[in-house]
Design an enzyme around this catalytic site. Structure first.
Site, mmCIF file in Angstrom:
data_model
loop_
_atom_site.group_PDB
_atom_site.id
_atom_site.type_symbol
_atom_site.label_atom_id
_atom_site.label_comp_id
_atom_site.label_asym_id
_atom_site.label_seq_id
_atom_site.Cartn_x
_atom_site.Cartn_y
_atom_site.Cartn_z
ATOM 1 N N PRO A 111 0.833 -1.212 0.000
ATOM 2 C CA PRO A 111 0.000 0.000 0.000
ATOM 3 C C PRO A 111 0.860 1.252 0.000
ATOM 4 O O PRO A 111 1.775 1.400 0.814
ATOM 5 C CB PRO A 111 -0.805 -0.134 1.297
ATOM 6 C CG PRO A 111 -0.898 -1.605 1.519
ATOM 7 C CD PRO A 111 0.399 -2.170 1.032
ATOM 8 N N CYS A 112 0.564 2.146 -0.929
ATOM 9 C CA CYS A 112 1.451 3.286 -1.151
ATOM 10 C C CYS A 112 1.028 4.527 -0.381
ATOM 11 O O CYS A 112 1.783 5.500 -0.313
ATOM 12 C CB CYS A 112 1.518 3.615 -2.645
ATOM 13 S SG CYS A 112 -0.081 4.049 -3.364
ATOM 14 N N GLN A 113 -0.166 4.532 0.231
ATOM 15 C CA GLN A 113 -0.642 5.761 0.854
ATOM 16 C C GLN A 113 0.270 6.231 1.977
ATOM 17 O O GLN A 113 0.382 7.418 2.257
ATOM 18 C CB GLN A 113 -2.068 5.570 1.410
ATOM 19 C CG GLN A 113 -3.111 5.336 0.339
ATOM 20 C CD GLN A 113 -3.321 3.864 0.063
ATOM 21 O OE1 GLN A 113 -2.405 3.058 0.222
ATOM 22 N NE2 GLN A 113 -4.520 3.500 -0.347
#
Length: 476
Positions: A152-154
Site C-alpha cells: 500500500p502506497c498511501q
C-alpha cells in the site's frame, strides 16, 4: 427463463462482457452449458444465478489453495495484487503467477473470476512462509523464481500524511520484506509511488519542527524508509537496484511514474529496465503511444462511467481535446474554479480534457473529482471503465468486479501491463545471461537523481551534513 438456453453471443450481451469471456466462464464452471459440436449453448438459469452472485456485495471469496496440479517452468508469487496489472505483464512474458495476495473484497472477486485456478490469500500478516508455499502448491524446498508486490502506497504518498512505517500500511510493507527474505526467491520486485524516495523512516509532524524543537534525527530525515528497506534486503544477501520509471517509456499509453526496486539473490546487481519508447524518439525508439491509438477501435456503445454535474458540463462544452480550465474564456476562470481559483499551483487537473495525440495522464481512482478530472477528449463525460481498462492495457474480457466505483479504484491503482512486461523481460534476460541494452543518459522519468546510485549519494550526503559523521554506501 429457467428452461431456456442461450447462445454465447446472447450471454455476452446479458453479462456485458465479451464472447471469449463467456467461454472462459463455461470452461471453469462459473456458468453451466453444453458443448454441441464446436458451439456452446448456455443454461439461462445459471446466467441469472451468476448475475445475482456478481451483484451481491455480501458474497465473500474465501482464501484457497491453488487449484491446478501443473507447474510452470518459471513460478511467481504476487502480493498486494489488486486487479493484477503487474501480474498480467509477467504472464505475457512467460512468468506464471501461482498465488495472489489481496484483502480488498472487490479485487479478490476480480482475481477469482479471472484466475480461479490461482491460489488466493488475504492479509499477508496471517500467513507464514511455509503456509504460503503450501497454498501455492509448492514444497518447502522448491524454487520460487520471482516475488512481486506493490505494498500500500498511501503511507508514502506525497498527497497524504506520509506516516511511513508509523502507518499500519507501512508496517505491512515491512512484513512483505520479511517474507521475501524467508521465502528466498531468485528475484524480488517491489513497486511503489515516487514518495518512497523521500519518505522518512519515522515521521515527525510539521507542527513539531522548527527552532523550538530538536533537529530531525537520521530516522526522521528524507529517504530513511528506503534506506531501511535496502539495508534489510542487503543483510539477507540480496543485491538491489531501483529507479523511477515513466510507464510511457515502456509502451504504456499513460504517463505514470512508479519506483521499481529489483532484487537478486545471486548478489549481482540487476540492470535498469530497457525502454521501448521515447517521447522524442531518442535512440531511434518509437514515440510514446497515444490515447487515440488504444481507444480508436473501442466500440462506442455500452460504456459505463460516472457523470459530471451539470454545472461543470457547462464549461466542458467549451473545451476541445487537450484543453483545460485555462483554455476557457478568461472571464469564466474564477467562476469555473470557485475558491480553488486562489489556490497555488498550476491546477492542471481542473476541467481537463485528455488529448488524442498524447498518452493519458496518470489514471486516478475516480475520474470526476474536481482537481483530477479525466474527461474524454470529445464526449461530455469522464473516461469510462472500458477506456480505463484499455489505458491500463487490460484485455477487454478481463472482468473487473464490484460497483462502478470499485472498478475505477482497482484499475486506477493498477500497474500498467507494459511496465510489468518490461520487468519480466529484464529478469529473463538476466537469467539467460544476456547483455542488457543500455541507452546512456536516458530520462526514465521527469525527475533527476532517482536511480539508486545517484539517490544514495545524495541521501547519504544529506545525512552526513545533518549528523557531522562520514557515511558509506556500505551502510546500505
Amino acid at each position: 427463463m429457467s428452461n431456456q438456453f442461450l447462445s454465447v453471443k446472447e450471454t455476452s450481451e446479458l453479462l456485458s462482457c465479451s464472447e471469449q469471456y463467456v467461454r472462459k466462464l463455461l470452461r471453469y464452471g462459473e456458468i453451466s452449458g453444453e458443448r454441441i459440436s464446436s458451439r456452446w449453448i448456455v443454461a439461462s438459469e445459471s446466467v441469472d444465478q451468476y448475475r445475482c452472485k456478481d451483484d451481491d456485495a455480501s458474497v465473500v471469496i474465501l482464501d484457497h489453495a491453488r487449484r491446478s496440479f501443473s507447474k510452470p517452468t518459471l513460478k511467481a508469487l504476487s502480493f498486494f495484487s489488486g486487479c493484477m496489472g503487474l501480474d498480467l505483464g509477467l504472464e505475457k512474458e512467460g512468468i506464471k503467477v501461482l498465488l495472489a495476495c489481496e484483502v480488498d473484497s472487490a479485487a479478490r472477486k476480480t482475481i477469482e473470476v479471472n484466475r480461479p485456478e490461482m491460489a488466493l490469500i488475504g492479509d499477508i500478516r496471517d500467513y507464514s512462509s511455509a503456509a504460503i508455499r503450501e497454498k501455492a502448491g509448492l514444497s518447502q524446498t522448491e524454487e520460487i523464481d520471482v516475488i512481486v508486490g506493490g505494498p500500500p502506497c498511501q503511507a508514502f504518498s506525497s498527497a497524504g500524511k506520509r506516516q511511513g512505517f508509523n502507518d499500519e500500511r507501512g508496517n505491512v510493507f515491512l512484513t512483505f520484506i520479511d517474507l521475501i527474505t524467508e521465502l528466498r526467491p531468485k528475484f524480488a520486485v517491489i513497486e511503489n509511488v515516487r514518495g518512497l524516495l523521500s519518505a522518512p523512516l519515522q515521521h515527525r509532524s510539521h507542527e513539531m519542527r522548527g527552532k523550538d524543537y530538536p533537529s530531525l534525527s537520521n530516522d526522521e530525515q528524507r529517504g530513511g524508509a528506503l534506506l531501511f528497506i535496502t539495508r534489510r534486503l542487503k543483510e539477507a544477501g540480496y543485491s538491489f537496484s531501483f529507479n523511477l520509471y515513466n510507464a510511457a517509456n515502456f509502451g504504456s499509453p499513460q504517463q505514470r511514474e512508479r519506483v521499481v526496486i529489483a532484487c537478486s539473490r545471486d548478489g549481482e546487481k540487476l540492470p535498469y529496465l530497457t525502454p521501448t519508447h521515447s517521447e522524442k524518439e531518442l535512440y531511434g525508439l518509437p514515440q510514446w503511444r497515444t490515447l487515440k491509438e488504444v481507444l480508436n477501435n473501442l466500440p462506442e456503445d455500452n460504456h459505463h462511467f460516472v457523470k459530471f454535474p451539470e454545472k461543470r458540463l457547462k464549461y466542458y462544452r467549451l473545451l476541445k481535446p487537450g484543453q483545460y480550465w485555462r483554455d476557457l474564456p478568461v472571464d469564466l476562470h474564477q467562476e469555473a474554479l470557485g475558491a480553488s481559483y486562489y489556490a497555488s499551483g498550476g491546477k492542471t487537473g481542473f476541467y481537463r480534457r485528455l488529448a488524442w495525440d498524447k498518452p493519458s495522464p496518470t489514471l486516478v481512482t475516480h475520474p470526476a473529482m474536481p482537481a483530477t478530472d479525466l474527461a474524454h477528449p470529445e464526449v461530455d463525460r469522464p473516461l469510462s471503465i472500458e477506456e480505463y481498462k484499455r489505458i491500463q492495457e487490460f484485455p477487454d474480457d478481463w472482468m473487473i468486479a464490484g460497483s462502478l466505483l470499485d472498478q475505477y479504484r482497482q484499475v486506477g491503482n493498477a500497474v500498467p501491463c507494459s511496465l510489468g512486461r518490461a520487468i519480466a523481460r529484464m529478469l529473463l534476460a538476466h537469467l539467460n545471461g544476456e547483455t542488457p541494452i543500455i541507452y546512456p543518459d536516458f530520462l526514465y522519468s521527469r525527475y533527476h537523481k532517482t536511480d539508486d546510485v545517484s539517490w544514495m549519494l545524495e541521501i547519504l550526503g544529506h545525512l552526513e551534513e545533518s549528523s557531522g559523521e562520514q557515511l558509506s554506501l556500505n551502510l546500505v
